[in-house]
Design an enzyme around this catalytic site. Sequence first.
Site, PDB file in Angstrom:
ATOM      1  N   GLY A 235       0.781  -1.231   0.000  1.00 41.32           N
ATOM      2  CA  GLY A 235       0.000   0.000   0.000  1.00 41.32           C
ATOM      3  C   GLY A 235       0.809   1.275   0.000  1.00 41.32           C
ATOM      4  O   GLY A 235       0.250   2.366  -0.111  1.00 41.32           O
ATOM      5  N   GLU A 281       4.421  -6.130   2.445  1.00 42.88           N
ATOM      6  CA  GLU A 281       4.265  -6.686   1.091  1.00 42.88           C
ATOM      7  C   GLU A 281       4.164  -5.559   0.065  1.00 42.88           C
ATOM      8  O   GLU A 281       3.131  -5.416  -0.606  1.00 42.88           O
ATOM      9  CB  GLU A 281       2.969  -7.499   1.012  1.00 42.88           C
ATOM     10  CG  GLU A 281       2.863  -8.595   2.023  1.00 42.88           C
ATOM     11  CD  GLU A 281       1.431  -9.117   2.164  1.00 42.88           C
ATOM     12  OE1 GLU A 281       0.485  -8.521   1.633  1.00 42.88           O
ATOM     13  OE2 GLU A 281       1.289 -10.149   2.806  1.00 42.88           O
ATOM     14  N   PRO A 282       5.187  -4.757  -0.084  1.00 43.81           N
ATOM     15  CA  PRO A 282       5.077  -3.656  -1.051  1.00 43.81           C
ATOM     16  C   PRO A 282       5.121  -4.178  -2.482  1.00 43.81           C
ATOM     17  O   PRO A 282       5.862  -5.111  -2.787  1.00 43.81           O
ATOM     18  CB  PRO A 282       6.322  -2.798  -0.774  1.00 43.81           C
ATOM     19  CG  PRO A 282       7.070  -3.485   0.313  1.00 43.81           C
ATOM     20  CD  PRO A 282       6.512  -4.842   0.514  1.00 43.81           C
ATOM     21  N   GLY A 283       4.311  -3.610  -3.318  1.00 46.03           N
ATOM     22  CA  GLY A 283       4.350  -3.939  -4.743  1.00 46.03           C
ATOM     23  C   GLY A 283       4.647  -2.658  -5.517  1.00 46.03           C
ATOM     24  O   GLY A 283       5.770  -2.374  -5.939  1.00 46.03           O
ATOM     25  N   CYS A 350     -10.890  -0.175 -29.726  1.00 46.83           N
ATOM     26  CA  CYS A 350     -12.237   0.314 -30.079  1.00 46.83           C
ATOM     27  C   CYS A 350     -13.084   0.586 -28.849  1.00 46.83           C
ATOM     28  O   CYS A 350     -14.052  -0.122 -28.579  1.00 46.83           O
ATOM     29  CB  CYS A 350     -12.931  -0.709 -30.958  1.00 46.83           C
ATOM     30  SG  CYS A 350     -12.167  -0.807 -32.549  1.00 46.83           S
ATOM     31  N   GLU A 351     -12.684   1.557 -28.065  1.00 47.97           N
ATOM     32  CA  GLU A 351     -13.421   1.981 -26.866  1.00 47.97           C
ATOM     33  C   GLU A 351     -13.120   3.459 -26.683  1.00 47.97           C
ATOM     34  O   GLU A 351     -11.948   3.852 -26.744  1.00 47.97           O
ATOM     35  CB  GLU A 351     -12.878   1.290 -25.601  1.00 47.97           C
ATOM     36  CG  GLU A 351     -12.905  -0.193 -25.579  1.00 47.97           C
ATOM     37  CD  GLU A 351     -14.099  -0.755 -24.829  1.00 47.97           C
ATOM     38  OE1 GLU A 351     -14.850   0.014 -24.198  1.00 47.97           O
ATOM     39  OE2 GLU A 351     -14.272  -1.972 -24.899  1.00 47.97           O
TER      40      GLU A 351
END
Length: 420
Positions: A235, A281-283, A350-351
């Site tokens: 986080g 748990e850093p990502g 195509c969006e």
Amino acid sequence: MNKYFNYQKGEGFIEGCPLSALAEKYGTPLYIYSEKTIRESVRRFQKAFSGIAPIIRYSCKANSNLRLLEILKEAGCGADVISPGELAITLTAGFTPKNIIMEGVGKREDEIKFGLKKGVSFFSVESLSELATLNRLASKQKREITALLRLNPDIAAGGHHYISTGKKENKFGLTEAEVISVLKNPAAFPHLKINGLHLHLGSQIDSPEPYLKAIKEAERLRQIYPFQFLDLGGGFPVRYDKEMAEIEVFGKAICGAIKKFDLPPHRASPARGEDIKIIFEPGRHFIAPAGFLLTRIIYRKDRPHKRFLVVDAGMNDLIRPSLYEAWHNIQTVREPKGKNNSFEIVGPVCESGDFLGKERLLPDTIKEGDLLLIGEAGAYGFSMSSNYNGRLRPAEVLVSGKKSRIIRKRETLENLTAQF
Ligand SMILES: Cc1ncc(COP(=O)(O)O)c(C=O)c1O
């Protein structure tokens, strides 16, 4: 933008590599990672938390490129994995099972069995049924299996409601009543060592306060049962558009709180805080700033009300702007000169939701064929990419000083059709 992006004689470089040469050599769209940035982020984090010497388990969901995992392992990280797929990649990258924790709100029995078979001994558990399953499967193991109870503490944290995970309306974790029932009677799970709490609260948390609240909650629950591990999750934030508190601010506040952590009444010997082991748990914090997405402008469309730059990277390559309305730095690879104008940076999918940046000020002289660099794209970039619209996932390249090397090949049409 990351300090390792800079202009030299009018041209953009990452570390010592000119971006136009990387585009020429590897093609676009292209993910590029700076090795120095990854190593520095981990070192700085370790230093900020050195007062409590935490166990660091990098959260692979942010980016599970095998070569990047090797760097993170070498820098001193273990791994948090969410699936057999992530487990297989981390084991291939050389992580030892004892440094891996298996997590996830919906682990199937066969997935838990896979984890056990591969030697994982640490599991975060998110429901009572899962705990019963793990207990049953653990009975067949010769080694000790540790369960951390993931508590949903009903704490608001996280930069967007999709990445806030610790509120009671979120699907994650056990309720406090459930956690208390297990802590009061761990003997009900005789094949498990119930030995900690897991409190991941969300992602892109902008101040230490939610962590401090989580620590208080853990301190209260530890009066019931003297568990050894407190996993505070990931986080930690990254600067995209807004200034964020530096990691040292988190370090000081969290280390301070842990050092005052109360001993459970029936444990008298060590000093306060010394008998609890903290896991992080850093990502995003480790990998987002290290990654860039390099893309080429295919078309420029000047309309009376808007100017569009249609680039060759789309929402299938980097979904964060479309999914979370996330803002990423976007720079020209040629050093900007002259008057700016406002542009919409859009992809070929195509969006109408396929955009990478809106109302961005870029030089009015920008033209088809020019390169743009999108910053802070290392986390939840490639790992959330897809083949939507039949598009091939980009190659990934690692830059170390003046050297670059491919760390994941660009997908081919053969890759795309091989599953049918
Ligand atoms: C359980 C858990 N741990 C760690 C993380 C990593 O979070 P971040 O990338 O914000 O550090 C996540 C992200 O969703 C998660 O769900």
